[in-house]
Scaffold this active site. Sequence first.
Site, mmCIF file in Angstrom:
data_model
loop_
_atom_site.group_PDB
_atom_site.id
_atom_site.type_symbol
_atom_site.label_atom_id
_atom_site.label_comp_id
_atom_site.label_asym_id
_atom_site.label_seq_id
_atom_site.Cartn_x
_atom_site.Cartn_y
_atom_site.Cartn_z
ATOM 1 N N ASN A 1 1.284 -1.215 0.632
ATOM 2 C CA ASN A 1 -0.108 0.312 -0.178
ATOM 3 C C ASN A 1 0.946 1.562 -0.181
ATOM 4 O OD1 ASN A 1 -1.950 2.057 0.850
ATOM 5 N ND2 ASN A 1 -2.302 1.532 2.486
ATOM 6 N N TRP A 2 1.018 2.021 -1.121
ATOM 7 C CA TRP A 2 1.777 2.753 -0.870
ATOM 8 C C TRP A 2 1.580 3.891 -0.480
ATOM 9 C CZ3 TRP A 2 4.671 3.217 -7.095
ATOM 10 C CH2 TRP A 2 5.557 2.016 -6.927
ATOM 11 N N LYS A 3 0.173 4.276 0.056
ATOM 12 C CA LYS A 3 -0.137 5.683 0.264
ATOM 13 C C LYS A 3 -0.240 7.191 -0.608
ATOM 14 C CE LYS A 3 0.501 3.452 4.738
ATOM 15 N NZ LYS A 3 0.303 3.445 6.189
ATOM 16 N N HIS B 1 -9.519 1.415 4.705
ATOM 17 C CA HIS B 1 -8.012 1.698 5.709
ATOM 18 C C HIS B 1 -8.330 3.110 6.662
ATOM 19 C CE1 HIS B 1 -3.798 2.551 6.196
ATOM 20 N NE2 HIS B 1 -3.635 1.776 5.914
ATOM 21 N N GLU C 1 -6.882 5.322 7.518
ATOM 22 C CA GLU C 1 -6.512 6.318 7.411
ATOM 23 C C GLU C 1 -7.267 7.340 6.539
ATOM 24 O OE1 GLU C 1 -2.772 5.588 5.876
ATOM 25 O OE2 GLU C 1 -1.722 5.187 7.358
ATOM 26 N N GLU D 1 -5.692 -4.256 10.639
ATOM 27 C CA GLU D 1 -4.022 -3.423 9.962
ATOM 28 C C GLU D 1 -4.217 -3.473 11.928
ATOM 29 O OE1 GLU D 1 -2.433 -2.704 6.598
ATOM 30 O OE2 GLU D 1 -4.132 -0.912 7.255
ATOM 31 N N GLY E 1 2.915 2.120 10.710
ATOM 32 C CA GLY E 1 3.575 3.369 10.714
ATOM 33 C C GLY E 1 4.617 3.638 11.722
ATOM 34 N N SER F 1 3.984 -2.541 9.380
ATOM 35 C CA SER F 1 5.368 -2.209 10.732
ATOM 36 C C SER F 1 5.571 -4.093 9.980
ATOM 37 C CB SER F 1 5.575 -2.007 11.848
ATOM 38 O OG SER F 1 5.385 -0.582 12.220
ATOM 39 N N GLY G 1 3.242 -1.131 4.009
ATOM 40 C CA GLY G 1 3.353 0.691 3.873
ATOM 41 C C GLY G 1 5.050 0.036 3.456
ATOM 42 N N GLY G 2 5.241 0.839 4.691
ATOM 43 C CA GLY G 2 6.574 1.947 4.108
ATOM 44 C C GLY G 2 7.440 0.526 3.520
HETATM 45 P P1 13P Z 1 3.487 0.513 7.222
HETATM 46 O O1 13P Z 1 3.933 -1.240 7.011
HETATM 47 O O2 13P Z 1 4.321 1.427 7.503
HETATM 48 O O3 13P Z 1 2.804 0.155 9.158
HETATM 49 O O4 13P Z 1 1.500 0.826 6.686
HETATM 50 C C1 13P Z 1 0.917 -0.566 7.464
HETATM 51 C C2 13P Z 1 -0.040 -0.258 6.440
HETATM 52 O O5 13P Z 1 -1.184 1.098 6.584
HETATM 53 C C3 13P Z 1 -0.297 -0.379 5.163
HETATM 54 O O6 13P Z 1 -2.059 -0.558 4.590
#
Ligand code: 13P
Length: 257
Positions: free
Chosen positions: A13-15, A99, A101, A171, A177, A217, A238-239
């Site tokens: 998930n590149w956000k 999500h 966010e 999640e 994050g 994470s 994500g990251g």
């Molecule tokens: P991180 O892997 O950066 O913690 O993000 C997780 C996430 O929100 C994937 O949708």
Amino acid sequence: MNRKYRKTIIAGNWKMNKTLSETKAFADEIKPQLGKHKWCEVVLCVPFVNIPAAVRMFKDTRVAIGAENVHFENSGAFTGEVTAEMLKEVGVKYVIIGHSERREYYGETDFTVNKKIKAALAAGLHPIVCVGESLEQRELGVTAELINYQVKCALAGLDATQMRKVVIAYEPLWAIGTGKTATAEQANEVCEIIRSIIRREFGARVARAVTIQYGGSMNAKNAAELLAQPDVDGGLIGGAALKVPDFLQIIAAANQE
Ligand code: 13P
């Protein structure tokens, strides 16, 4: 993972990250190193504007492209939004829905999540539905109740055939994050709870076939242990999905014999 009954899915998930040129650089770097990844499906969920180019860049690979959001209506006066049909036509296969966010910053609720899942399915997309508790909720001991509520609301009105096309991502908000990963046991415990809700609502065969990911994470170091859990069928990352070596290591962890 349980490869006998269900697909393992490693999804980035590149956000709100990577321009078009950065997307191309990522594709150029990762493609020669991808290998067969025969035990898992690899997905990259990228910002809307980069989707058509990403589909072209990865068309000669087994990497599927996903979106990070979708609207629930088919058309209309919804400035800034995108329909499931639009995504389908440009080659999207998966779409992240609900999500945390989006729930936190853009007012998504369990009810809009439900409508979005139905719209995505109607267009032939696979929803990746995110659920998870906050730190306060975990400390209060209401994780199971909350997950039950979120999952039931999200999946309300779906039939078994539709449910088989849905992916759930657990999640926990406190792990997103933050560098603070759920332990493998914590991740598996909640993924198991999610599967038991699906079992109750849709029956044992559907529950056994549904892919349930962990996200929060997940990285090159902890992926193997998380994915070794019986009810963790992949990751939503994500990251670590922004860096080719890290993402490749997670894919490798999902492909261990
Ligand atoms: P991180 O892997 O950066 O913690 O993000 C997780 C996430 O929100 C994937 O949708």
